[in-house]
Scaffold this motif. Structure first.
Motif, PDB file in Angstrom:
ATOM      1  N   ASN A 148      -4.915  -6.672 -28.505  1.00 54.13           N
ATOM      2  CA  ASN A 148      -4.826  -6.491 -27.208  1.00 54.13           C
ATOM      3  C   ASN A 148      -4.343  -7.962 -26.547  1.00 54.13           C
ATOM      4  N   LYS A 149      -3.330  -8.315 -26.926  1.00 49.55           N
ATOM      5  CA  LYS A 149      -2.780  -9.560 -26.679  1.00 49.55           C
ATOM      6  C   LYS A 149      -2.618  -9.451 -24.712  1.00 49.55           C
ATOM      7  N   ARG A 150      -2.308  -8.491 -24.181  1.00 50.14           N
ATOM      8  CA  ARG A 150      -2.198  -8.500 -22.908  1.00 50.14           C
ATOM      9  C   ARG A 150      -3.397  -8.653 -22.020  1.00 50.14           C
ATOM     10  N   LEU A 151      -4.716  -8.401 -22.721  1.00 48.45           N
ATOM     11  CA  LEU A 151      -5.843  -8.531 -21.946  1.00 48.45           C
ATOM     12  C   LEU A 151      -5.922 -10.151 -21.947  1.00 48.45           C
ATOM     13  N   PHE A 152      -5.634 -10.934 -22.623  1.00 47.56           N
ATOM     14  CA  PHE A 152      -5.919 -12.272 -22.878  1.00 47.56           C
ATOM     15  C   PHE A 152      -4.611 -13.323 -22.199  1.00 47.56           C
ATOM     16  N   ASP A 153      -3.549 -12.405 -21.704  1.00 49.25           N
ATOM     17  CA  ASP A 153      -2.322 -13.078 -21.116  1.00 49.25           C
ATOM     18  C   ASP A 153      -2.539 -13.349 -19.901  1.00 49.25           C
ATOM     19  N   LYS A 154      -2.536 -14.326 -19.376  1.00 46.81           N
ATOM     20  CA  LYS A 154      -2.810 -14.824 -17.949  1.00 46.81           C
ATOM     21  C   LYS A 154      -1.516 -14.455 -17.092  1.00 46.81           C
ATOM     22  N   LYS A 155      -0.285 -14.465 -17.772  1.00 51.28           N
ATOM     23  CA  LYS A 155       1.098 -14.163 -17.092  1.00 51.28           C
ATOM     24  C   LYS A 155       1.017 -12.531 -16.843  1.00 51.28           C
ATOM     25  N   LEU A 156       0.381 -11.694 -17.541  1.00 53.72           N
ATOM     26  CA  LEU A 156       0.440 -10.415 -17.571  1.00 53.72           C
ATOM     27  C   LEU A 156      -0.821 -10.060 -16.617  1.00 53.72           C
ATOM     28  N   GLY A 157      -1.538 -10.810 -16.084  1.00 52.17           N
ATOM     29  CA  GLY A 157      -2.650 -10.465 -15.215  1.00 52.17           C
ATOM     30  C   GLY A 157      -3.889  -9.821 -15.915  1.00 52.17           C
ATOM     31  N   GLY A 158      -3.945 -10.659 -17.280  1.00 52.41           N
ATOM     32  CA  GLY A 158      -5.098 -10.237 -18.066  1.00 52.41           C
ATOM     33  C   GLY A 158      -6.485 -10.886 -17.557  1.00 52.41           C
ATOM     34  N   GLY A 159      -7.511 -10.424 -18.334  1.00 51.79           N
ATOM     35  CA  GLY A 159      -8.869 -10.646 -18.159  1.00 51.79           C
ATOM     36  C   GLY A 159      -9.645  -9.509 -17.773  1.00 51.79           C
ATOM     37  N   ALA A 160     -11.047  -9.634 -17.754  1.00 48.07           N
ATOM     38  CA  ALA A 160     -12.077  -8.407 -17.370  1.00 48.07           C
ATOM     39  C   ALA A 160     -11.972  -7.777 -16.062  1.00 48.07           C
TER      40      ALA A 160
END
Length: 326
Positions: free
Chosen positions: A164-176
């Motif tokens: 789930n790389k997207r979840l941890f990618d700041k450029k893609l708006g990731g995070g909980a």
């Protein structure tokens, strides 16, 4: 009399788009006219699986397709605002996955574009249209559990940095917060409205996205205790407590197939309410109804509702020092 089919286009052909497309197949008055992906072979596979008539390798081409009436946007979070605005500018109605934007300012821009071009826009908060949520909201509004004074809800799961790389990618708006924290915030908002005060704390990743965020929303005479995490699990139940009883939404609460009602002095009453398909069909039906009635927003999840929630999230973003600016 048979309703004319509403013609859909989909961009962002990942897991959520697949679930949404499968639910369009459940609706007799929906047609998947076109899909778009920068990976043309992926688009072809998606189109074949879900009976789409056309495949594009460019978002501009699907925006220009005169047959497509409404675009479902399921791309990564960082692109939601610009793609929504571009679709609206091209005369398309839009259903955009939550969060509709990574900033309150961009959320305002989307609403302004919807009004300027007189096209329907809705943030895809599918939970708002799930039968269980609808029924619970009606009961609460009727005062079945008295005045609501406490809400407890979370959304948590183990996210993998490799899968789930997207979840941890700041450029893609990731995070909980932006991926799943908006769900418990949504529940508190539809039941209690805008809070008087917001308190939030987070555990951050080295990539500068929040791994888990805990929130207290303070109201005049109520509180909501909420949590979101992409590094731990929970039972994902939600409880709504009032002065005369409480409601427990089945797990996972955001797509609950029923709930339990405890009225003071009375035994538990259990309610079961099934949903169509995977649950996404209900928001699609709302889009159809609004488009047929020439509405540019839903009365159940309005532009103002989205803006209110976006403003709450913006304050939490500030408190936990989460930024998507580069």
């Amino acid at each position: 009399m048979e309703k004319r089919k509403i013609k859909w286009g989909i961009i962002g052909l990942g897991n959520i788009a697949s679930q949404f497309a499968s639910d369009l197949l459940v609706l007799q008055d929906a047609e998947l006219t076109a899909v778009a992906s920068r990976d043309f072979s992926k688009g072809q596979q998606f189109a074949e699986k879900f009976n789409a008539f056309k495949v594009y390798d460019s978002y501009d081409l699907i925006f220009a397709d005169l047959e497509v009436e409404i675009i479902y946007i399921a791309t990564p979070h960082n692109s939601h605002a610009e793609l929504s605005i571009k679709a609206l500018e091209n005369g398309k109605h839009v259903l955009c996955e939550k969060p509709m934007a990574l900033s309150y300012q961009d959320a305002v821009r989307i609403v302004e574009a919807s009004k300027k071009h007189n096209r329907f826009f809705m943030e895809a908060f599918w939970t708002r249209f799930i039968p269980s949520i609808q029924d619970v909201l009606q009961k609460v509004n009727k005062g079945v559990i008295g005045d609501v004074n406490y809400i407890n809800a979370d959304f948590a799961f183990y996210g993998s940095e490799t899968e789930n790389k997207r979840l941890f990618d700041k450029k893609l708006g990731g995070g909980a917060l932006f991926d799943i924290g908006v769900y418990p915030l949504f529940l508190s908002y539809i039941l209690l409205g805008n809070p008087k005060e917001i308190l939030a704390k987070a555990v951050m990743h080295k990539n500068e996205v929040d791994l888990q965020t805990s929130i207290i929303l303070q109201y005049e005479s109520a509180q909501a205790v909420l949590h979101a995490s992409i590094v731990s699990d929970s039972d994902m139940k939600a409880s709504i407590s009032g002065t005369e009883g409480r409601i427990h939404l089945n797990s996972p609460w955001y797509i609950a197939d029923g709930y339990s009602l405890f009225e003071n002095g009375a035994k538990e009453a259990v309610f079961s309410l099934s949903y169509l398909g995977k649950g996404y069909a209900h928001e699609a039906i709302e889009c159809h109804d609004c488009i047929r009635n020439n509405q540019i927003e839903s009365e159940l999840w309005s532009h103002q509702n989205s803006l209110d929630l976006s403003k709450i999230v913006e304050e939490i973003k500030t408190q936990i020092k989460l930024s998507f600016l580069f």
